[in-house]
Design a protein around this motif. Structure first.
Motif, mmCIF file in Angstrom:
data_model
loop_
_atom_site.group_PDB
_atom_site.id
_atom_site.type_symbol
_atom_site.label_atom_id
_atom_site.label_comp_id
_atom_site.label_asym_id
_atom_site.label_seq_id
_atom_site.Cartn_x
_atom_site.Cartn_y
_atom_site.Cartn_z
ATOM 1 N N ASP A 55 -2.921 -39.567 29.970
ATOM 2 C CA ASP A 55 -2.640 -38.125 29.934
ATOM 3 C C ASP A 55 -2.363 -37.586 31.337
ATOM 4 O OD1 ASP A 55 -2.811 -37.881 27.221
ATOM 5 O OD2 ASP A 55 -4.850 -37.073 27.190
ATOM 6 N N ALA B 32 7.271 -40.373 25.208
ATOM 7 C CA ALA B 32 7.424 -39.635 23.954
ATOM 8 C C ALA B 32 7.564 -40.609 22.790
ATOM 9 C CB ALA B 32 8.633 -38.709 24.027
ATOM 10 N N HIS B 33 8.343 -41.653 22.975
ATOM 11 C CA HIS B 33 8.509 -42.667 21.919
ATOM 12 C C HIS B 33 7.207 -43.425 21.669
ATOM 13 C CE1 HIS B 33 12.684 -41.874 21.453
ATOM 14 N NE2 HIS B 33 13.057 -42.376 22.618
ATOM 15 N N ALA B 34 6.324 -43.421 22.648
ATOM 16 C CA ALA B 34 5.028 -44.097 22.491
ATOM 17 C C ALA B 34 3.990 -43.191 21.832
ATOM 18 C CB ALA B 34 4.524 -44.576 23.844
ATOM 19 N N GLY B 35 4.377 -41.975 21.446
ATOM 20 C CA GLY B 35 3.466 -41.102 20.713
ATOM 21 C C GLY B 35 2.934 -39.907 21.471
ATOM 22 N N HIS B 36 3.455 -39.639 22.664
ATOM 23 C CA HIS B 36 2.952 -38.532 23.486
ATOM 24 C C HIS B 36 3.872 -37.316 23.474
ATOM 25 C CE1 HIS B 36 -0.168 -41.131 25.247
ATOM 26 N NE2 HIS B 36 0.763 -42.073 25.289
ATOM 27 N N GLY B 37 4.766 -37.256 22.505
ATOM 28 C CA GLY B 37 5.788 -36.221 22.486
ATOM 29 C C GLY B 37 5.246 -34.802 22.489
ATOM 30 N N ARG B 38 4.274 -34.517 21.635
ATOM 31 C CA ARG B 38 3.739 -33.154 21.556
ATOM 32 C C ARG B 38 3.063 -32.747 22.858
ATOM 33 N NH1 ARG B 38 1.219 -32.098 15.478
ATOM 34 N NH2 ARG B 38 3.202 -32.384 14.342
ATOM 35 N N THR B 39 2.304 -33.657 23.423
ATOM 36 C CA THR B 39 1.648 -33.355 24.703
ATOM 37 C C THR B 39 2.681 -33.095 25.784
ATOM 38 O OG1 THR B 39 -0.252 -34.735 24.109
ATOM 39 C CG2 THR B 39 0.041 -34.215 26.444
#
Length: 262
Positions: A113, A172-179
């Motif tokens: 993060d 983002a493709h690894a799942g952190h897009g919203r953050t």
């Protein structure tokens, strides 16, 4: 006529204003170099592939600081203390944008993060840097004294922006897009406010050095406020979009071993 060209030319032609301009720029670049160096040293294990790119980013910022000092030396000038109200980098940190210096001074590894926050902050501030240097490139790219410096720094800032886009899209493709989108929006809205305040402060200091009239000061302040209003309504969106850059892996590998600017 009040234009960007005439404004920067006046600052360039006067030793005192040029000295202040280069001192402010050099200080910000040096601070950015330190921040990137510390982040590179503290990258979490899962993101270690990023460390050389972050270190390259920091090395570029350090180089830019040296370039501004070299421009001063060529004129026989010494840097001056940076007025606190013009210190863009420190004001961003003070307002909680990016990673806190207390965290960077510690020896604990950062989290994923934290890396997202760093890259989102960099994507916003590098947008600003890239735009500013493209403006100077258009105005002074062929200038006999500062043209080479402007071309070199502009190229680097475009690389930094491309790198931020590419790495944020990867995360983002690894799942952190919203953050990523949340942090980008927070950073962009804070940056445009701080940029307005710093711009007003810089122009106020320049006005005193160059003895600008009240009318000229008022016109410049009005222009800065108008830019802020546009950015507050819609301009900030250019700072939060992400697209795959044409320059891929812009910070991959070691920095080119070009001759140091002098």
């Amino acid at each position: 006529m009040l234009s960007a060209k005439s404004l920067f030319q006046e600052i360039l032609d006067n030793d005192a204003s040029f000295r202040l301009f280069c001192s402010i720029a050099a200080s910000g670049e040096a601070q950015g170099g330190w921040e990137n160096g510390r982040i590179a040293a503290l990258v979490p294990q899962s993101q270690r592939a990023l460390a050389p790119k972050i270190a390259r980013h920091g090395a570029d910022e350090d180089k830019h600081g040296r370039i501004f000092h070299a421009l001063l030396r060529k004129r026989g000038l010494e840097p001056v203390p940076v007025p606190p109200d013009t210190d863009y980098t420190m004001l961003l940190e003070r307002h909680g944008i990016g990673l806190a210096h207390d965290k960077l001074k510690a020896d604990r590894p950062l989290t994923v993060d934290d890396i997202v926050t760093y890259l989102a902050h960099s994507r916003v501030t590098e947008q600003r840097a890239s735009e500013q240097m493209r403006l100077l490139l258009g105005l002074f790219g062929d200038h006999p004294d500062i043209g080479r410096a402007v071309r070199m720094i502009s190229h680097d800032e475009d690389n930094h922006l491309a790198y931020c886009h590419e790495e944020l899209l990867r995360l983002a493709h690894a799942g952190h897009g919203r953050t990523i989108q949340r942090v980008l929006r927070e950073c962009a809205l804070a940056e445009i406010r701080i940029y307005r305040d710093v711009s007003l402060a810089v122009m106020a200091h320049m006005g005193r050095v160059l003895r600008w009239s009240r009318l000229r000061n008022a016109l410049l302040a009005a222009g800065i406020h108008a830019l802020y209003l546009w950015e507050r309504v819609m301009g900030w969106r250019r700072m939060v979009t992400l697209e795959m850059p044409k320059r891929r892996d812009a910070l991959g590998g070691p920095a080119p071993k070009a001759a140091e600017f002098a």
